[in-house]
Design a protein around this motif. Structure first.
Motif, PDB file in Angstrom:
ATOM      1  N   THR A 100       1.291  -1.304   0.243  1.00 12.92           N
ATOM      2  CA  THR A 100       0.123  -0.299  -0.246  1.00 12.92           C
ATOM      3  C   THR A 100       1.061   0.851  -0.351  1.00 12.92           C
ATOM      4  O   THR A 100       2.198   1.116  -0.072  1.00 12.92           O
ATOM      5  CB  THR A 100      -1.027  -0.173   1.127  1.00 12.92           C
ATOM      6  N   TYR A 103      -1.614  -3.753   6.982  1.00  9.81           N
ATOM      7  CA  TYR A 103      -0.659  -3.829   5.709  1.00  9.81           C
ATOM      8  C   TYR A 103       0.961  -4.660   6.066  1.00  9.81           C
ATOM      9  O   TYR A 103       1.172  -5.425   5.666  1.00  9.81           O
ATOM     10  CB  TYR A 103      -0.468  -2.215   5.192  1.00  9.81           C
ATOM     11  N   ASP A 132      -3.997  -6.214   1.804  1.00 10.98           N
ATOM     12  CA  ASP A 132      -2.942  -6.023   0.879  1.00 10.98           C
ATOM     13  C   ASP A 132      -3.269  -5.574  -0.506  1.00 10.98           C
ATOM     14  O   ASP A 132      -4.502  -6.035  -0.780  1.00 10.98           O
ATOM     15  CB  ASP A 132      -2.557  -7.576   0.348  1.00 10.98           C
TER      16      ASP A 132
END
Lengths: 259, 376
Positions: free
Chosen positions: A229, A244, A250
């Motif tokens: 990200t 994340y 994801d």
């Protein structure tokens, strides 16, 4: 120029034998922004950074710096173009003084007898070092003392002043607040802000989320070699970032599902 | 922003006594040398009769002549050790230089060259021959990353064999008579007592009686060593070469990252070390009018002792040329003084050994105190 990224990485992949350390990553850094690069150990953030700073050569993909494609064969080439990396272990010579470190490898010399005899121009180097520290609002007790007598934060400041003096166009800082006391950590974050004020973008590699939220404008999270990200600090929070980092969230998977 | 600025607040008085102790320890070698000289000035006439003086012109010149080779070996070593290395080959390199420069000088002279040119040929042979050995050391250490201790130990044996082979295991003699003058004369003479005085540039024509009272002040080898020392002080303190030497000893990785040509610099350091050892061999060849394959070996450990007494850290990163000069002087003053006090010569070793250990102890204690003051 403001909207042009100063550093642009496209489809960068780095393989070590069968291992893909960095997998098809894009990254843009704009002037005057602080971008945090996050990820668990082995996520590929160090390898990505080393592909930018000339330590590694990418297996495939493109790195564009200040509008030109670059392929550095060593860190010194990258540094000469203005990409300064400040390593965790600082890479300073503790037995030299502040000026000795700021000018290490790029000493200013005076020549006599038509260049036959050359000596170090210590006054010039000391004065310029004092100015560089001054511009970052850093006070060092003695410019003539070996830097082993300085605190961790002061040494960090010397490393940053060196980059600023040599006109760094992009700073990469690897865990700059590690091993520092709390007041010293605060000082280093102030230095990062001072760099942003000068328009020097900073890539900040850190495990320390409070630091990241205190100083960064954007963050990029890597997981298993991929960029999972990229968000503005104002659009996220530490819980989400941790998700994340551990791979629970994801964006690449989402993209696959949507696509 | 300034409120967060890092400041080192100094509290006056708190560390005053420690600071005084610290500055004493910085210059202890000077103080120690001065005390030694004073002690011998007082003790020597008491033991050996009032006519004998420790600081006479003759004795001080003897000390200078004696430290020349140790100092030259120690100079190159100073640079090498500051960079974090060590050169164990300098003793045999000096012997090798003594032999090859004697052979070159004799060969050149017998081939019809005038004496000054033959002497220069000897010097050139010593510098080039030893420079090659240094290059060999440096390349293997810098490029192939073999530890300097091992490489220079190996080289030391190789060079020993070469020196003995080339000298056919005997002293190289048959040098022209005039060589003596290069190794022992000077530009300044002093004759003690009645009808004496200073003479410059020309050796005075004197009666046998007066000649016996004549001393040579600063012989050519001492003069040449002094020049090398001056260049070394300048190079270490004031030039890029010296700065790189310290930087490599302080943090080799940082030096590489900063763009210092580390490998090339390390090679240069070992060449320098071998060349100063070569000059030492050349000068001793002039002094004794002969090449000897065993002249240098006993001096290796003395030279390292001088470097350590002078405050060069074996871990690299710190030390000065002046320190090494003081260290060499301390050893020479001790040795000469003890001899004049009729102390059996074996005691010299015991005393010098003790001083080496004392020197390191003082330096360590100094660093501990320094760190305490720094962090408080």
């Amino acid at each position: 120029m403001e909207n042009q990224p100063i550093l642009s990485v496209r489809n960068l992949t780095k393989k070590f034998g069968g291992l893909t350390a960095v997998n098809n990553v894009d990254l843009d850094i704009y002037p005057g922004e602080v971008v945090a690069l996050l990820g668990d150990n082995g996520a590929g953030k160090s390898t990505l950074i080393k592909c930018v700073s000339g330590v590694h050569s990418p297996t495939s993909g493109r790195v564009t710096f200040q509008g030109e494609d670059v392929n550095f064969s060593n860190p010194i080439e990258a540094r000469d173009r203005g990409i300064e990396t400040i390593y965790q272990d600082l890479a300073l010579a503790n037995n030299l003084d502040v000026a000795g470190n700021i000018f290490l490898g790029r000493e200013k010399e005076k020549s006599y007898l038509g260049g036959l005899i050359r000596s170090l121009d210590d006054k010039f180097m000391r004065d310029r070092s004092a100015e560089a520290l001054e511009s970052l609002h850093v006070e060092i007790p003695s410019l003539k003392a070996p830097i082993e007598t300085l605190s961790g934060g002061q040494r960090q400041a010397v490393a940053i002043a060196r980059a600023v003096y040599w006109d760094a166009k992009l700073m990469i800082m690897d865990e700059p607040t590690n091993n520092l006391g709390v007041p010293e950590q605060k000082k280093v974050l102030e230095l990062i802000n001072a760099l942003r004020d000068r328009g020097v973008p900073v890539i900040l590699i850190s495990h320390n989320l409070p630091d990241v939220f205190a100083v960064a404008d954007r963050l990029v999270v890597m997981h298993r070699g991929q960029k999972v990200t990229e968000k503005k600090i104002s659009d996220t929070n530490s819980e989400e970032v941790v998700q994340y980092m551990v791979g629970a969230l994801d964006d690449t998977r989402k993209a696959e599902v949507v696509g | 922003m300034t409120d967060g600025a890092t400041k080192n607040i100094k509290e006056p008085g708190k560390n005053a006594s420690k600071t005084i102790l610290l500055s004493l320890m910085q210059v202890w070698a000077w103080v120690f040398l001065a005390c030694l000289v004073l002690a011998f000035i007082v003790a020597v006439p008491l033991v050996s009769g009032s006519s004998v003086s420790f600081l006479s012109v003759r004795n001080s010149q003897n000390i200078l002549v004696a430290i020349t080779p140790v100092l030259l070996l120690g100079l190159g070593q100073t640079f090498v050790i500051i960079s974090g290395g060590i050169d164990l080959s300098v003793g045999w390199v000096m012997s090798f230089a003594s032999v090859i420069s004697a052979l070159a000088l004799r060969g050149a002279f017998n081939a019809g060259l005038p004496l000054p040119l033959a002497v220069l040929a000897g010097l050139a042979m010593a510098v080039v021959g030893c420079g090659m050995i240094g290059l060999f050391n440096g390349v293997i250490i810098a490029k192939l990353k073999v530890p300097p201790f091992i490489v220079t130990l190996g080289t030391s044996f190789i060079v020993r064999g070469m020196a003995l082979l080339m000298s056919e295991n005997t002293t190289v003699i048959g040098l022209p008579r005039g060589v003596r003058n290069y190794g022992n004369e000077s530009m300044m003479y002093y004759v003690r007592g009645d009808g004496g005085g200073f003479y410059f540039f020309q050796k005075p024509e004197l009666t046998v009686e007066l000649l016996r009272r004549m001393d040579r002040i600063i012989t050519y080898p001492v003069l040449m060593t002094a020049l090398v020392v001056a260049v070394a002080i300048y190079a270490l303190k004031r030039t890029k070469f010296g700065r790189y030497t310290y930087a490599i000893g302080g943090n080799e990785v940082a030096a590489v990252r900063a763009g210092v040509p580390v490998e090339r610099h390390i090679i240069k350091l070992y060449v320098l070390s071998s060349v100063t050892a070569g000059i030492a061999g050349f000068l001793s060849m002039l002094r004794f009018t002969a090449g000897s394959a065993v002249i240098g070996d006993p001096l290796l450990l003395s030279s390292i002792a001088a470097v350590i007494i002078g405050g060069v850290s074996l871990f690299g990163g710190s030390g000065t040329v002046v320190g090494t000069v003081i260290g060499a002087l301390i050893i020479a003053v001790l040795t000469t003084g003890l001899v004049m006090l009729n102390v059996p010569s074996f005691w010299q070793f015991i005393v010098v050994g003790a001083v080496v250990i004392l020197a390191v102890l003082i330096d360590q204690t100094r660093d501990i105190i320094k760190n305490k003051i720094g962090s408080s």
